[in-house]
Design a protein around this motif. Sequence first.
Motif, PDB file in Angstrom:
ATOM      1  N   ILE A  47       0.830  -1.206   0.000  1.00 39.82           N
ATOM      2  CA  ILE A  47       0.000   0.000   0.000  1.00 39.82           C
ATOM      3  C   ILE A  47       0.863   1.254   0.000  1.00 39.82           C
ATOM      4  O   ILE A  47       0.621   2.216  -0.750  1.00 39.82           O
ATOM      5  N   VAL A  48       1.919   1.277   0.833  1.00 47.43           N
ATOM      6  CA  VAL A  48       2.813   2.443   0.888  1.00 47.43           C
ATOM      7  C   VAL A  48       3.478   2.671  -0.455  1.00 47.43           C
ATOM      8  O   VAL A  48       3.542   3.801  -0.967  1.00 47.43           O
ATOM      9  N   TRP A  51       1.020   3.807  -3.123  1.00 44.33           N
ATOM     10  CA  TRP A  51       0.660   5.208  -2.847  1.00 44.33           C
ATOM     11  C   TRP A  51       1.714   6.148  -3.406  1.00 44.33           C
ATOM     12  O   TRP A  51       1.392   7.139  -4.064  1.00 44.33           O
ATOM     13  N   HIS A  52       2.980   5.846  -3.156  1.00 40.34           N
ATOM     14  CA  HIS A  52       4.063   6.700  -3.655  1.00 40.34           C
ATOM     15  C   HIS A  52       4.113   6.713  -5.180  1.00 40.34           C
ATOM     16  O   HIS A  52       4.298   7.767  -5.795  1.00 40.34           O
ATOM     17  N   PHE A  55       0.324   8.326  -6.428  1.00 37.99           N
ATOM     18  CA  PHE A  55      -0.248   9.573  -5.925  1.00 37.99           C
ATOM     19  C   PHE A  55       0.794  10.629  -5.575  1.00 37.99           C
ATOM     20  O   PHE A  55       0.539  11.507  -4.745  1.00 37.99           O
ATOM     21  N   THR A  56       1.952  10.548  -6.211  1.00 40.64           N
ATOM     22  CA  THR A  56       2.955  11.591  -6.021  1.00 40.64           C
ATOM     23  C   THR A  56       2.871  12.615  -7.142  1.00 40.64           C
ATOM     24  O   THR A  56       2.968  12.260  -8.322  1.00 40.64           O
ATOM     25  N   ASN A  69       0.771  15.952  -3.274  1.00 40.27           N
ATOM     26  CA  ASN A  69      -0.178  14.867  -3.484  1.00 40.27           C
ATOM     27  C   ASN A  69      -1.535  15.452  -3.842  1.00 40.27           C
ATOM     28  O   ASN A  69      -1.779  16.642  -3.635  1.00 40.27           O
ATOM     29  N   THR A  81      -7.144   8.402   3.376  1.00 38.74           N
ATOM     30  CA  THR A  81      -5.894   8.299   4.134  1.00 38.74           C
ATOM     31  C   THR A  81      -6.122   7.602   5.471  1.00 38.74           C
ATOM     32  O   THR A  81      -5.181   7.052   6.042  1.00 38.74           O
ATOM     33  N   PHE A  84      -5.640   3.991   4.141  1.00 35.73           N
ATOM     34  CA  PHE A  84      -4.445   3.660   3.362  1.00 35.73           C
ATOM     35  C   PHE A  84      -3.149   4.292   3.889  1.00 35.73           C
ATOM     36  O   PHE A  84      -2.087   4.046   3.318  1.00 35.73           O
ATOM     37  N   GLN A  85      -3.212   5.077   4.952  1.00 34.49           N
ATOM     38  CA  GLN A  85      -1.976   5.480   5.621  1.00 34.49           C
ATOM     39  C   GLN A  85      -1.698   4.395   6.666  1.00 34.49           C
ATOM     40  O   GLN A  85      -2.141   4.466   7.812  1.00 34.49           O
ATOM     41  N   ARG A 358      -2.189   7.434 -14.379  1.00 36.73           N
ATOM     42  CA  ARG A 358      -1.755   6.779 -13.143  1.00 36.73           C
ATOM     43  C   ARG A 358      -1.399   5.298 -13.345  1.00 36.73           C
ATOM     44  O   ARG A 358      -0.386   4.830 -12.810  1.00 36.73           O
TER      45      ARG A 358
END
Length: 382
Positions: A47-48, A51-52, A55-56, A69, A81, A84-85, A358
Amino acid sequence: RTFPDVGSARHGSSALASFEMSDQAIAKTKPPRDKYVDFLRAFSLVIVVIWHWMFTLLTINATTISPNNPIGFTKGMWAITWVFQVMPVFFFVGGYGHRLAFDNYVKGTSRKFLRRRTKRLLVPALGIIAMWVIIGFIFQQVYDAAWTWSAVILALSPLWFLVVYLVLVMIAPLAIRAHWRWGELVIVWLIGIAAILDVLRFIHLQGWAAWVNFLVIWGLAHQFGFFYDRLIAAPARTGWMFLWGGLFSLIALTNMGFYPRSVVGVPGERFSNMGPPTLAIVALTLLQIGIVLIIRPWVMNKLETSKGWKGLFGWVNENSLPLYLFQTTGMAIALGLMYVLFNYLPPSEPTTEWWLTRPFWLFASALFTYPFMRGLARFTRK
């Protein structure tokens, strides 16, 4: 393991006894490797990284490269978030793994624990830092680009997590002994200290308090991991207790007009809930531990019955550290090649074009990360 029947007094008392069982007794049983912990570690890492990659936003000019972001541009996107954080989950399962590893050592061998754990993190981390410093130096000499070192810092920015994690590893012997002696009181103290530090930071303008909370709040998630065995043996309502307690706290904190609603940094906000972490991350930790406990039976069933799930998450666990370390390297190569070959840079705001591309950036970043993972797997694989 199965959850006890909450409606049965006999089963309820059995669950309570299990919940109160000492960790020394748990350690003596030497349970087999927990598949669900492996899943959580792999899932939170994926997930991390995704995300990077996806969504950067990058703002690139003649002097600097800075990240952003889409949360600040997209109404209501802050809500995702909260799920997903997943850094709280990673520190939570890390705490369980460290307690289990420490329990398996003979008494008095804290040095052995520290040496093995720190070496596994430090060697690959220092290697990638050296690689990017060399790349930056060469690039600066050849092209004399003013944004070179901001790009290097950006590529190395995910290592903040390893720094905090390494500190937690170093204090793990003390944290585990505190857990043996005071148990749940350590959790209460860490939550209380986190709240007091936020008061010192925001009301009394003590900047140092923010940085101490890096250790206290992530240490709290780590300390919760020491209770993993008891939590999964507790009645199913325990998970719901964590979930609702965390959710209500997070809603209250982020709607009082002070703490931002997003639990990741958003440019334009007065401060970030993540860096340094605030009391909102404490609430997020409770919420996510609740989710972790509630979905466990369903996930365990999938891991037992689905070869796809078992194979995917097994592979991610074997390659977790190189994937995390080289995610930005692969992304940087994809970005550089698109610029050199096609003179193309992605939009610096979440336009329609940015959203439509994306999936491409996800694929390209993964494609160029994979060779680094393969090439250095023997140094970084657990």
